[in-house]
Scaffold this active site. Structure first.
Site, mmCIF file in Angstrom:
data_model
loop_
_atom_site.group_PDB
_atom_site.id
_atom_site.type_symbol
_atom_site.label_atom_id
_atom_site.label_comp_id
_atom_site.label_asym_id
_atom_site.label_seq_id
_atom_site.Cartn_x
_atom_site.Cartn_y
_atom_site.Cartn_z
ATOM 1 N N ARG A 105 0.861 -1.179 0.000
ATOM 2 C CA ARG A 105 0.000 0.000 0.000
ATOM 3 C C ARG A 105 0.896 1.226 0.000
ATOM 4 N NH1 ARG A 105 -4.821 1.866 4.190
ATOM 5 N NH2 ARG A 105 -5.244 3.857 3.153
ATOM 6 N N GLU A 111 -10.199 5.840 -4.424
ATOM 7 C CA GLU A 111 -10.496 4.423 -4.530
ATOM 8 C C GLU A 111 -11.063 4.103 -5.913
ATOM 9 O OE1 GLU A 111 -9.786 2.237 -2.198
ATOM 10 O OE2 GLU A 111 -9.074 3.718 -0.757
ATOM 11 N N ARG A 127 -1.307 -5.454 4.229
ATOM 12 C CA ARG A 127 -0.444 -4.894 3.196
ATOM 13 C C ARG A 127 0.698 -4.100 3.832
ATOM 14 N NH1 ARG A 127 -4.512 -1.703 -0.695
ATOM 15 N NH2 ARG A 127 -5.073 -0.801 1.331
#
Length: 306
Positions: A202, A217, A251
């Site tokens: 990420r 997003e 992540r």
């Protein structure tokens, strides 16, 4: 043939990257061959790579004392190869997991809170999940990775190779599935099969004392644009990744670099008022995620109450 005794103290260094460099220098002194996979990290051909190793051997002979730490080895490489291409020097350092030249550090956050650093194989465009997430792979021959490969993965990799040699594709696929289920994968890079570890990344920026990307997003306006921009920035490239920790999904929250360039772009986009930030009152990605979580929680509570 070089005198191996000249480099004994360098090879006995406790740092894996320094030890690996010393081993390859000794090997080059005997065989005049450079590491096969170095070409995945640098841009110049093997004829030039051989020149680098010859110069590094000569530098080691003159160095007093010989470098024993990652920083000392990085300085020796950088100074010895200072007349060569920047991308080659950085690629060579990345190949051994050695620190990059300090003047290449673009962000003050690099020195604060970094848990570890990784250097990836070339990124497949299909592994870009959205505007803030990618999946990357790191070769198990990386000095940081090699001591950590689970025995079952090594065994499955060997058995898979044997099955492939016998053209038993069903058995090879079964062993590869075991490797994948363990968080690894066998990748074909320039017609060479490489066992690699999988990492989900990420991308991060500093935001209110937390690390997290502010790219829109996928379902948001400009989400597809953000994904496309990230894909264009990383596809086919070997990346340097600084890891700060993990998010709620496991992540690695990270800063990502390619050839010394910081990949993250949200702050620059906001300053230039492009993309999402060109709107007069943009919905902030972190607010969008918060609203989605609250809506999902309300739905669950409603279902439980009926």
């Amino acid at each position: 043939m070089e005198n191996a005794g000249d480099y004994d103290s360098l090879e006995s260094a406790t740092t894996l990257g320094v030890s690996a460099l010393a081993h390859d220098l000794l090997h080059f002194g005997v065989t005049s061959q450079v590491p096969e996979r170095l070409s995945n990290h640098v841009v110049s051909p093997k004829t030039d790579q051989a020149k680098w190793y010859r110069k590094l051997l000569d530098s080691c002979k003159e160095a007093k004392p010989l470098p024993t730490t990652s920083e000392e080895a990085s300085t020796l490489v950088t100074h010895t190869l200072r007349k060569y291409q920047k991308a080659d020097v950085e690629g060579l350092l990345a190949f051994y997991g050695l620190p990059q030249p300090q003047d290449e550090v673009k962000s003050p956050s690099i020195t604060n809170g970094v848990k570890f650093e990784m250097h990836t194989l070339p990124v497949d465009a299909k592994e870009v999940e959205d505007g803030d997430g990618i999946t990357v792979y790191v070769s198990t021959e990386d000095p940081r990775e090699s001591p950590c490969v689970p025995p079952n993965v090594l065994t499955a990799s060997l058995r898979r190779s044997e099955a492939c040699a016998l053209r038993n594709h069903a058995e090879a696929d079964a062993f590869h599935r075991e490797i994948i289920d363990s968080g690894y994968r066998v990748l074909n890079i320039q017609n060479e099969e490489i066992l690699a570890r999988k990492y989900r990344i990420r991308l991060s920026i500093v935001c209110e004392q937390n690390r997290g990307i502010d790219a829109p997003e996928s379902s948001m306006r400009y989400g597809k644009v953000a994904k496309k921009e990230l894909r264009n920035a990383v596809q086919g490239k070997s990346l340097r990744i600084l890891v700060y920790g993990e998010d709620r999904y496991g992540r690695c929250v990270s800063d990502v670099y390619y050839n010394g360039v910081f990949v993250q772009w949200e702050r620059e986009a906001r300053e230039r008022r492009v993309g999402l930030w060109a709107l007069s009152n943009p919905e902030k990605p972190w607010d969008w995620r918060k609203d989605r979580r609250e809506a999902e929680a309300k739905s669950i509570n409603f279902i439980k109450s009926t």
